[in-house]
Write an enzyme that holds these catalytic residues in place. Structure first.
Site, mmCIF file in Angstrom:
data_model
loop_
_atom_site.group_PDB
_atom_site.id
_atom_site.type_symbol
_atom_site.label_atom_id
_atom_site.label_comp_id
_atom_site.label_asym_id
_atom_site.label_seq_id
_atom_site.Cartn_x
_atom_site.Cartn_y
_atom_site.Cartn_z
ATOM 1 N N TYR A 1 -10.169 -0.232 1.083
ATOM 2 C CA TYR A 1 -9.309 -0.986 3.153
ATOM 3 C C TYR A 1 -9.660 0.257 3.798
ATOM 4 O O TYR A 1 -8.848 1.083 2.590
ATOM 5 C CB TYR A 1 -8.670 -1.607 3.156
ATOM 6 C CG TYR A 1 -8.120 -3.362 3.301
ATOM 7 C CD1 TYR A 1 -9.753 -3.924 3.762
ATOM 8 C CD2 TYR A 1 -7.937 -4.257 2.566
ATOM 9 C CE1 TYR A 1 -9.794 -5.528 4.175
ATOM 10 C CE2 TYR A 1 -7.560 -5.423 2.481
ATOM 11 C CZ TYR A 1 -9.496 -5.991 2.933
ATOM 12 O OH TYR A 1 -9.135 -7.506 2.840
ATOM 13 N N ASP B 1 12.155 2.800 16.022
ATOM 14 C CA ASP B 1 14.022 3.902 17.164
ATOM 15 C C ASP B 1 13.850 4.204 18.732
ATOM 16 O O ASP B 1 13.927 5.497 18.939
ATOM 17 C CB ASP B 1 13.919 4.744 16.449
ATOM 18 C CG ASP B 1 16.030 4.893 16.590
ATOM 19 O OD1 ASP B 1 16.189 4.960 17.349
ATOM 20 O OD2 ASP B 1 16.144 6.038 15.938
ATOM 21 N N LEU B 2 14.484 3.506 19.249
ATOM 22 C CA LEU B 2 14.711 3.456 21.066
ATOM 23 C C LEU B 2 15.387 4.232 21.621
ATOM 24 O O LEU B 2 16.773 3.983 20.933
ATOM 25 C CB LEU B 2 14.220 1.771 21.572
ATOM 26 C CG LEU B 2 12.886 0.962 21.388
ATOM 27 C CD1 LEU B 2 12.575 -0.298 22.283
ATOM 28 C CD2 LEU B 2 11.328 1.928 21.763
ATOM 29 N N ASP B 3 15.151 4.633 21.956
ATOM 30 C CA ASP B 3 16.399 5.737 22.650
ATOM 31 C C ASP B 3 16.913 5.544 24.352
ATOM 32 O O ASP B 3 16.835 6.721 24.971
ATOM 33 C CB ASP B 3 16.633 7.296 22.184
ATOM 34 C CG ASP B 3 17.187 7.114 21.189
ATOM 35 O OD1 ASP B 3 17.466 6.017 20.626
ATOM 36 O OD2 ASP B 3 17.367 8.816 21.007
ATOM 37 N N HIS C 1 -6.865 -14.224 2.562
ATOM 38 C CA HIS C 1 -5.164 -13.558 2.699
ATOM 39 C C HIS C 1 -5.232 -13.073 4.201
ATOM 40 O O HIS C 1 -5.544 -13.610 4.925
ATOM 41 C CB HIS C 1 -6.551 -12.632 2.043
ATOM 42 C CG HIS C 1 -7.134 -11.808 3.030
ATOM 43 N ND1 HIS C 1 -8.841 -11.778 2.905
ATOM 44 C CD2 HIS C 1 -7.340 -9.807 4.207
ATOM 45 C CE1 HIS C 1 -9.423 -10.403 3.773
ATOM 46 N NE2 HIS C 1 -8.325 -10.385 4.160
ATOM 47 N N HIS D 1 -2.182 -9.669 5.723
ATOM 48 C CA HIS D 1 -2.134 -8.736 6.046
ATOM 49 C C HIS D 1 -0.682 -8.445 7.226
ATOM 50 O O HIS D 1 -0.786 -8.990 8.158
ATOM 51 C CB HIS D 1 -3.446 -7.701 7.162
ATOM 52 C CG HIS D 1 -4.342 -7.394 6.249
ATOM 53 N ND1 HIS D 1 -4.448 -5.955 5.437
ATOM 54 C CD2 HIS D 1 -5.617 -7.906 6.218
ATOM 55 C CE1 HIS D 1 -5.619 -6.073 4.360
ATOM 56 N NE2 HIS D 1 -6.454 -7.542 5.023
ATOM 57 N N ASP E 1 0.945 -1.116 -0.109
ATOM 58 C CA ASP E 1 -0.107 0.489 -0.406
ATOM 59 C C ASP E 1 0.780 1.773 0.057
ATOM 60 O O ASP E 1 0.635 2.040 -0.514
ATOM 61 C CB ASP E 1 -0.599 0.355 1.077
ATOM 62 C CG ASP E 1 -1.890 -0.742 1.154
ATOM 63 O OD1 ASP E 1 -2.568 -1.493 -0.074
ATOM 64 O OD2 ASP E 1 -2.382 -1.445 1.864
#
Length: 579
Positions: A461, A519-521, A510, A512, A376
């Site tokens: 969707y 991004d952990l700091d 189907h 999904h 998508d």
């Protein structure tokens, strides 16, 4: 002195003593107030530093387009009307600085990184057609552009890899109506009562099975409301690889389990009585069972959310601030929602959480369904982040924010009220205890969470994207799929590939997959980036593990306040609410 006088004096003395006691007990205590709590009493505060993550403003988009039009040295056509053989701007979005640059600015007092844009240009009108990406800056008045395509992808981007523009879809629809369908009019008229407008084509992807292919299966449906649930059983494979539209061809046709070389062959076979026809009743204009029209009015009003003292958060520019949380947010034209510099109690715990793509893989015994693998992001999740409806998509009391984008047009476009922010009550306590042993007491704490939401509609969707911030330091990234399911024509052994949802409609099996960047700091930058997909272990699990050190220091807000370490003097915060 008679007894009556003594009694009166005694009563007056008691009243005086009682009044004095009340004064002494209430000295220094301010009367209770029902006035809305000002955000200056909450622990967070806004900062214009969040603008380092801000999406482009419409004025900046216009300046980038004007700069490219006069600086690239080739004519640029409006992408909305562009042919495959034209040059045009596909989209323009913000080019975010590197993390090192941003942290140097946010944490170390460094200079603000220059503001830049990313522009993607289709070059179809040249000997070597290709897709090129430029970094344009500095904004708001750009003076330079740099080709970063080879640096980013390791080589040039071949032209056949370009996402299909809306203009190309219109050309394909015109080709089918004007060139392809007239070669099978007897079949179309007698089987589908075709009148030139009552069939709708739905695209599939990918567009081939090897590099260089640009062929797409288009499934035909009744052109009614909710057409996704009204397949007619006809599918055509269109080869639109040539930059010359007159050279496009139908390479294959599928009808009721049989393949044909093209529509001419299907017409010939039909006229000779060798095509097995499945009569399909024409759907009513409103779609019938596929209509979103309510079947009956609601019997009573729905429950409403109520904020007795107004919102306990503030939104200014691209930043949200509450008592415990602060973060910057934006919407990428391709991938949708993204959040930066997420802080809990003033400490950064996440540098970035962002949607990367949503992928769906289908199965069917029809060629369009069996070959479909939608990505998508190639259609534009952020581009299709549409306006939200108050009281349905988000609470009436939510704060609504507009988003802007520039894609397939030289002019910026606006999606009004396409992001909402609100605080919600979970409906169950965060913790509680009713003691009836030795001592009698009750202790409980309301469980509420701050929510950032957008909804993107990709064809059939609707994806509801939520980022949820809890009182205990946990963050949840959540997505819900609604709208319409994708279907194919039900024939033969179709039920091996899904479920019957209509007389001739197969709801296809189907899956999904949604990918996030995290991004952990927490306590530094050693954790780096995590690429997460929805699984039995949610994003909350990873964040909870990382914030364990913080949670040991937490005290519920209803117990007592603890001073935030290294806190700066609090300033009055603006309660800006977007229109």
């Amino acid at each position: 002195m008679n007894l009556k006088t003594v009694f009166i004096l005694l009563v007056l003395a008691l009243a005086t003593i009682f009044a004095l006691v009340c004064v002494l007990l209430t000295r220094g205590v301010k009367p209770a107030s029902c006035e809305p709590q000002s955000l200056s009493s909450q622990e967070g505060k806004h900062s214009d530093q969040s603008l380092v993550f801000a999406d482009l403003m419409p004025e900046e988009m216009v300046q980038v387009v004007r700069y490219l039009q006069r600086s690239l040295g080739v004519p640029l056509v409006d992408a909305y009307n562009a042919n495959p053989s034209d040059n045009c701007i596909y989209y323009v979005d913000v080019q975010l600085p590197t993390k090192a640059e941003v942290l140097g600015f946010l944490d170390c007092g460094g200079r603000r990184p220059p503001r830049q844009a990313l522009a993607v240009v289709y070059f179809g009108n040249q000997p070597d057609p290709n897709v090129t990406e430029y970094v344009v800056g500095p904004l708001p008045k750009p003076t330079t552009h740099q080709d970063i395509t080879v640096q980013k992808y390791g080589g040039k981007l071949p032209y056949h890899r370009r996402p299909v523009l809306d203009a190309e879809y219109k050309l394909i629809a015109g080709y089918l109506r004007g060139t392809a369908f007239p070669t099978a009019l007897t079949f179309l008229n007698q089987v589908f009562d075709y009148d030139g407008t009552n069939l709708a084509a739905m695209t599939t992807a990918p567009r081939g099975f090897q590099s260089g292919d640009r062929t797409t299966w288009f499934a035909l449906f009744h052109n009614v409301s909710g057409y996704f649930l009204h397949p007619v059983g006809l599918e055509v494979l269109v080869d639109h690889s040539s930059l010359n539209v007159s050279q496009w061809r139908v390479r294959q046709v599928f009808y009721n389990g049989q393949y044909y070389g093209d529509l001419v062959q299907l017409e010939s076979e039909f006229q000779q009585g060798r095509v097995k026809v499945v009569p399909v009743t024409r759907a009513p204009p409103n779609g019938g069972f596929s209509s979103m029209q309510p079947r009956a009015p609601p019997r009573a009003p729905f429950p409403l959310q109520y904020e007795p003292h107004g919102p306990r958060y503030s939104v200014r520019n691209n930043q949200v601030v509450s008592r415990a949380w602060s973060f910057a947010f934006g919407v990428n034209v391709n991938t949708g929602m993204r959040l930066f510099d997420i802080r809990f109690k003033g400490e950064r715990i996440v540098y970035e959480i962002s949607v990367q793509d949503a992928i769906s893989v289908y199965g069917s015994n029809c060629p369009g369904g069996m070959s479909t693998r939608y990505m998508d992001g190639s259609f534009g999740i952020g581009r299709f982040t549409y306006p939200l409806v108050r009281g349905v998509d988000c609470p009436y009391s939510a704060t609504y924010v507009d988003t802007h984008y520039l894609a397939q047009s030289p002019n910026p476009r606006i999606n009004k009220n396409s992001v909402c922010i609100f605080e919600q009550n979970s409906g169950s306590p965060l913790r509680r205890h009713y003691s009836n042993l030795q001592s009698l007491y009750y202790g409980g704490l309301t469980n509420s969470a701050l929510v950032l939401r957008s909804i993107a509609t990709l064809g059939n969707y609707d994806y509801i994207w939520d980022f949820i911030f809890y009182q205990n330091g946990a963050i949840e990234a959540k997505v819900q799929a609604t709208g319409y399911l994708s279907s194919s024509f039900l024939y033969g052994e179709g039920l091996d590939y899904g479920n019957r949802v209509g007389d001739h409609t197969l709801g296809m099996v189907h899956t999904h997959s949604v990918n996030y960047k995290v991004d952990l700091d927490i306590g530094g930058r050693s954790l780096g980036d995590l690429s997460l997909s929805p699984s039995p272990v949610p994003l909350t699990y990873y964040v909870l593990q990382a914030v364990l050190r913080l949670m040991t220091q937490l005290v519920p807000e209803n117990c007592h306040k603890s001073k935030r370490p290294n806190s700066e003097p609090q300033s009055t915060l603006l309660q800006d609410r977007a229109s």
